[in-house]
Scaffold this motif. Structure first.
Motif, short mmCIF file in Angstrom:
data_model
loop_
_atom_site.label_atom_id
_atom_site.label_comp_id
_atom_site.label_asym_id
_atom_site.label_seq_id
_atom_site.Cartn_x
_atom_site.Cartn_y
_atom_site.Cartn_z
N HIS A 62 0.80 -1.22 0.00
CA HIS A 62 0.00 0.00 0.00
C HIS A 62 0.84 1.27 0.00
O HIS A 62 0.32 2.35 0.34
N ASP A 63 2.12 1.20 -0.35
CA ASP A 63 2.93 2.41 -0.35
C ASP A 63 3.75 2.50 -1.63
O ASP A 63 4.12 1.49 -2.24
N GLN A 64 4.04 3.72 -2.02
CA GLN A 64 4.70 3.99 -3.29
C GLN A 64 6.11 3.42 -3.36
O GLN A 64 6.51 2.85 -4.38
N MET A 65 6.89 3.59 -2.28
CA MET A 65 8.27 3.14 -2.32
C MET A 65 8.36 1.63 -2.53
O MET A 65 9.14 1.14 -3.35
N THR A 66 7.56 0.85 -1.79
CA THR A 66 7.64 -0.61 -1.92
C THR A 66 7.12 -1.07 -3.27
O THR A 66 7.69 -1.99 -3.87
N ILE A 67 6.06 -0.43 -3.77
CA ILE A 67 5.58 -0.78 -5.11
C ILE A 67 6.70 -0.55 -6.12
O ILE A 67 6.92 -1.37 -7.03
N PHE A 68 7.45 0.55 -5.96
CA PHE A 68 8.56 0.81 -6.89
C PHE A 68 9.67 -0.21 -6.75
O PHE A 68 10.14 -0.77 -7.75
N THR A 69 10.15 -0.44 -5.51
CA THR A 69 11.31 -1.32 -5.36
C THR A 69 10.98 -2.75 -5.81
O THR A 69 11.84 -3.43 -6.38
N THR A 70 9.76 -3.19 -5.58
CA THR A 70 9.39 -4.54 -6.03
C THR A 70 9.27 -4.59 -7.55
O THR A 70 9.78 -5.53 -8.19
N LYS A 71 8.62 -3.61 -8.14
CA LYS A 71 8.49 -3.59 -9.61
C LYS A 71 9.86 -3.52 -10.28
O LYS A 71 10.14 -4.24 -11.24
N TYR A 72 10.71 -2.64 -9.76
CA TYR A 72 12.05 -2.52 -10.31
C TYR A 72 12.79 -3.85 -10.20
O TYR A 72 13.47 -4.29 -11.14
N SER A 73 12.68 -4.49 -9.05
CA SER A 73 13.40 -5.76 -8.82
C SER A 73 12.90 -6.84 -9.76
O SER A 73 13.70 -7.60 -10.33
N ILE A 74 11.59 -6.94 -9.94
CA ILE A 74 11.03 -7.93 -10.87
C ILE A 74 11.59 -7.72 -12.26
O ILE A 74 12.05 -8.67 -12.92
N ASP A 75 11.56 -6.49 -12.73
CA ASP A 75 12.08 -6.20 -14.07
C ASP A 75 13.57 -6.48 -14.16
O ASP A 75 14.08 -6.96 -15.19
N ASP A 371 12.62 -6.99 -3.03
CA ASP A 371 12.98 -5.57 -3.10
C ASP A 371 14.48 -5.33 -3.24
O ASP A 371 14.90 -4.18 -3.32
N GLY A 372 15.28 -6.40 -3.28
CA GLY A 372 16.73 -6.26 -3.24
C GLY A 372 17.32 -5.35 -4.30
O GLY A 372 17.97 -4.34 -3.98
N PRO A 373 17.13 -5.64 -5.59
CA PRO A 373 17.68 -4.76 -6.62
C PRO A 373 17.11 -3.35 -6.57
O PRO A 373 17.83 -2.37 -6.81
N GLY A 374 15.83 -3.21 -6.26
CA GLY A 374 15.23 -1.89 -6.16
C GLY A 374 15.86 -1.06 -5.06
O GLY A 374 16.14 0.14 -5.24
N VAL A 375 16.11 -1.68 -3.92
CA VAL A 375 16.78 -0.97 -2.83
C VAL A 375 18.22 -0.66 -3.22
O VAL A 375 18.76 0.41 -2.88
N GLY A 376 18.87 -1.58 -3.94
CA GLY A 376 20.22 -1.30 -4.43
C GLY A 376 20.26 -0.04 -5.27
O GLY A 376 21.18 0.78 -5.14
N LYS A 377 19.28 0.13 -6.13
CA LYS A 377 19.22 1.35 -6.95
C LYS A 377 18.96 2.58 -6.10
O LYS A 377 19.64 3.62 -6.27
N ILE A 378 17.98 2.49 -5.19
CA ILE A 378 17.66 3.63 -4.33
C ILE A 378 18.90 4.07 -3.54
O ILE A 378 19.23 5.27 -3.47
N LEU A 379 19.60 3.11 -2.96
CA LEU A 379 20.76 3.45 -2.15
C LEU A 379 21.88 4.06 -3.00
O LEU A 379 22.51 5.05 -2.60
N ALA A 380 22.13 3.49 -4.17
CA ALA A 380 23.19 4.00 -5.03
C ALA A 380 22.87 5.43 -5.49
O ALA A 380 23.75 6.30 -5.53
N ASP A 381 21.62 5.68 -5.85
CA ASP A 381 21.22 7.04 -6.24
C ASP A 381 21.39 8.00 -5.07
O ASP A 381 21.86 9.13 -5.23
N TRP A 382 20.99 7.56 -3.89
CA TRP A 382 21.07 8.37 -2.68
C TRP A 382 22.52 8.73 -2.37
O TRP A 382 22.85 9.89 -2.07
N MET A 383 23.41 7.73 -2.42
CA MET A 383 24.82 7.98 -2.14
C MET A 383 25.47 8.86 -3.19
O MET A 383 26.37 9.65 -2.89
#
Length: 854
Positions: A62-75, A371-383
């Motif tokens: 039910h939240d935008q961040m998790t929907i993104f990280t999961t979708k990104y990871s699936i792709d 969510d692993g790859p999606g979080v990897g992207k979020i963290l890399a962008d953040w850093m």
């Protein structure tokens, strides 16, 4: 074997898991090099959660961040050729109407945030998943993008590490444990390992179950905890023999039973020829502090796989057999079944981002395979950029206050959270019962005696309404609807709307002692805050003035929404929301460090309290007991000013401001003086009013924006209509981006005020919605999407008793921003008409804003 290096730009601790591997991949993708990855065991891991994970992905949150990280990871997995998009089913059993409603709510959230889930019938579910007993099912949800990481996320982690090593930008060292972190003057210096010390500018902790132990080495803790997750296997299952498939039928989630099921495909695949049934314990979750994890050589299977006794799961397994009888037809493999450890958290969100205490120390903890790859992207962008394309407030480790690092608090909150991994559905306003009573106002006992209905925010007990005011329903009952739907009414007290109306006619006092207060003082205080804030707070800003302002991120996104009081030339007090307070404190501290500012930054929250006294009779009431009545006149006390005065002999810092659209003041006081102030006002007949009026009902009637809900970093100040007419001459963080936004002919979207013009559902019940609801075009039924790809959903929604309607805020694409335009929202599975009442800021109550200035 390569020699262990003495220095690296980045050290990743926990390189062998899917998170560590994803972080390395995405850092390299963003241009980083000289990265060293270490792991206490093999790479890919043979001891962490990645080594035993079920490896399936559903995208139904039910939240935008998790929907993104999961979708990104699936792709991401699919692009690697490591994903089978087999689809997934979530069922609601006959008699479990609450679960059926939750499936409907998930479909609406999917429309808001962009997944592709839909409702299907029991017959359609049976056709997709023949192992189901159709007569047990009343309805189901279908996620066409659900599927399996194949053959294992463990293999994907290994492939990512190998590819990263092949670029020459990563060196990887297995069997190399972290034994300590070297920190000097608040900044990471490097990592002590079993192979020696390695200096590093950045350290990223992706150690999974062991993450807290690494954090302890830096003198902090993480709000996460490993918990047992029973995983059982039944065989032989030969339906897909000879197919070469890793999975044959869609995934099945039976969340009303807190369980899931999947087949493992062809017996010749790595784990094939079985039915896997997993369960999340609802009654007695077994948690394990990471210091109690076994070492590899001590464990029968691995440190993250603990022994499972069948009687732990017999009752839910019997229920599972009713839904999927195949489980009773196959043999239970007791040797292969186990309790797999995974992470739960104190607030349902992972721990991502830079440490609050140690610069350069980053975390990516409590992240699941999906969510692993999606979080990897979020963290890399953040850093890399200091920002992310989606607001990350809810996952930022800086959100965690010091009290939330207490070991008992972590245990108790995680234990409660473990009950709710799958079941029951978590309400939008769901309170925790554990970890309560951390902070109480000085008049807590008075509120309790009045029958306060307490909820908690950031450790503070806040009264949302008072039983003592129930008599007001006799006066205002015709304007305060009864919420017949249980979900709409849950954790809501009707009396709060009556209090709202009483304050509007007379005077009320609201306990807002939960405010986060941050003092910034020293020779560079003015220059520092002038740089951090969009509005002018330094220079010739007079002492005694309060300024409503914002912090921006480097890309001009709205990062904070708060008020700054100038107490002296070199002393300021920041008044902030409790939810955002610690992140903003950390932001100020980091800015001070980066700019070398000579300042002292102090969290003064618990030293002070605050009462808001508002209503048309606020001034006259206060003057009756003020030591200097004339000091409170409109002429002597202008709007947005503050004065140090006394009420009934109690010293207060009175700030003339209003978040409830009425005449009045915030009365700030030393904590120990608060009780006398409350008693003096109560003796005059001032009505205690719950924070529900402040935070929701009147806020919405005034179209006031809330940080981390309506104000997000993916939107700029023009889009939320909070930009000042002129930009100050002084430089400020995010100014370049802010100026560029101002040059646009128009923005891509604007935050608009909507009202529901009809709120009767298909069952004939009046509804009072909660949460993030998709905003749709009536002509197409499709969710609105702006030119930047941002979807429209309600960022806030509440019933306004003065207006008599449900009121919402939502960002709409520019082409839809016309006052009077009719749109739609979806709540559960019903669609309701809404009308655009205002584009940008415009209050529905007292639109000229005359009352607060009266």
């Amino acid at each position: 074997m390569a020699q262990f290096p003495e220095r690296a730009k980045v050290v990743i601790i926990g390189q062998g898991g899917i998170v560590g591997a994803s972080v390395a991949h995405h850092l390299i993708e963003r241009g980083w090099d000289n990265i060293v990855g270490i792991d206490k065991s093999a790479i890919p891991t043979d001891v962490g959660s990645t080594a035993h994970a079920s490896d399936f992905c559903f995208n139904t949150m039910h939240d935008q961040m998790t929907i993104f990280t999961t979708k990104y990871s699936i792709d991401f997995y699919e692009k690697m050729g490591r994903y089978d998009r087999i689809g997934g089913i979530e069922v609601a059993r006959i008699g479990d109407d609450e679960r059926m409603q939750e499936l409907k709510r998930r479909v609406a959230s999917g429309k808001a945030f962009g997944n592709r889930v839909e409702l299907i019938s029991a017959a359609e579910a049976k056709a997709k998943m023949p192992l189901l007993e159709e007569s047990m099912v009343q309805g189901a949800l279908w996620d066409p993008d659900a599927g399996l990481v194949k053959p294992r996320s463990q293999m994907v982690a290994g492939e990512l590490v190998d590819a990263a090593v092949a670029t020459g930008k990563l060196q990887s060292f297995a069997n190399t444990a972290c034994t300590g972190l070297r920190v000097e003057k608040g900044r990471i210096q490097g990592v002590e390992t079993t192979k020696g010390f390695i200096a590093a500018d950045y350290v990223v902790v992706c150690a999974g179950l062991w993450g807290r132990l690494i954090a302890n080495m830096a003198g902090e803790d993480l709000p996460i905890m490993p918990v047992d997750h029973p995983l059982t296997f039944f065989k032989p299952y030969l339906e897909f023999a000879g197919t070469g498939k890793d999975i044959g039928y869609p995934l099945l989630r039976d969340q009303g039973n807190s369980a899931y099921l999947r087949d493992t495909g062809d017996p010749k695949t790595p784990e094939g020829g079985q039915i896997e049934w997993g369960y999340y314990e609802e009654k007695n979750p077994r948690m394990c502090h990471p210091r109690d994890l076994l070492e590899k050589e001590q464990a029968r299977l691995s440190p993250s796989q603990r022994d499972l006794e069948l009687d732990q799961i017999m009752a839910p397994l019997e229920r599972a057999i009713e839904l999927t009888p195949i489980l009773a037809e196959l043999g239970y493999d007791d040797k292969y079944s186990f309790n797999g450890l995974l992470q739960v958290t104190t607030d349902g969100n992972p721990s991502i981002g830079e440490s609050s205490k140690v610069r350069g120390l980053w975390y990516a903890e409590a992240v699941w395979v999906k969510d692993g790859p999606g979080v990897g992207k979020i963290l890399a962008d953040w850093m890399t950029d200091g920002t992310t394309h989606i607001d990350h407030a809810r996952i930022d480790i800086a959100r965690i206050y010091p009290y939330q690092q207490d070991e008992q608090y972590i245990h108790d909150r995680c234990y409660e959270g473990a009950f709710k991994i799958y079941n029951p559905p978590v309400h939008n306003r769901e309170p925790y019962s554990a970890g309560r009573g951390i902070f109480k106002s000085p008049f807590y006992e008075r509120e309790k005696a009045l029958g306060a209905y307490f909820m908690e925010l950031s450790g503070w007990e806040r009264a949302h309404g008072y039983a003592s005011n129930e008599h007001l329903l006799k006066v205002y009952g015709d304007k305060v609807p009864v919420r017949a739907n249980e979900w709409d009414n849950r954790h809501f007290w009707r009396v709060s709307n009556a209090e709202h109306l009483k304050m509007t006619e007379d005077v009320g006092m609201i306990n807002i002692s939960h405010f986060a207060e941050i003092d910034v003082e020293g020779p560079d205080a003015a220059d520092l805050l002038e740089y951090i804030c969009v509005a002018k707070v330094g220079g010739d800003t007079p002492v005694g003035k309060g300024v409503y302002t914002h912090f921006l991120d480097a890309k001009g996104g709205v990062r904070a929404d708060l008020t700054v009081l100038r107490l002296a030339q070199d002393h300021y007090r920041v008044i902030d929301g409790a939810d955002a307070g610690h992140r903003d404190l950390v932001w100020i501290e980091r800015m001070a460090q980066d700019r070398g500012a000579n300042v002292k930054v102090t969290d003064t929250t618990t030293a002070y309290g605050c009462l808001g006294v508002w209503g048309p009779n606020a001034r006259g009431t206060i003057q009756k007991i003020a030591d200097e009545p004339d000091a409170w006149t409109h002429e002597n006390f202008p709007f947005a000013a503050f004065r140090e005065l006394k009420i009934a002999g109690v010293p207060v810092l009175a700030f003339r401001i209003s978040y409830v659209g009425e005449q009045g003041w915030e009365l700030h006081f030393k904590y120990d003086d608060g009780l006398a102030l409350w008693d003096a006002l109560f003796a005059l007949g001032v009505t205690p009013v719950g924070v529900e009026t402040y935070a929701n009902s009147r806020r919405m009637e005034k179209s006031l924006r809330l940080q981390n809900a309506d104000l997000l970093t993916e939107y700029n100040l023009m889009e939320c209509d909070l930009a000042r007419p002129k930009v100050k001459a002084a430089d400020f963080h995010g100014k370049e981006a802010h100026l560029a936004f101002r040059e646009r002919e128009h923005q891509s979207a604007y935050l608009c005020t909507l009202t529901m013009t009809h709120n009767i559902d298909s069952a004939g019940v009046a509804r009072y919605p909660l949460g993030n609801l998709p905003v749709m075009d009536p002509a197409t039924g499709q969710t609105l999407i702006d030119s930047q790809g941002r979807r429209s959903y309600t960022t806030s929604i509440a019933f306004g008793p003065t207006i008599g309607k449900n009121i919402a805020l939502a960002y709409l694409p520019h082409s839809y921003c016309q006052v009077g335009r009719e749109l739609q929202i979806q709540y559960f599975d019903d669609v309701y008409p809404v009308k655009v009442e205002a584009v940008g800021y415009a209050a529905l109550y007292d639109p000229e804003n005359g009352k607060p200035r009266s």
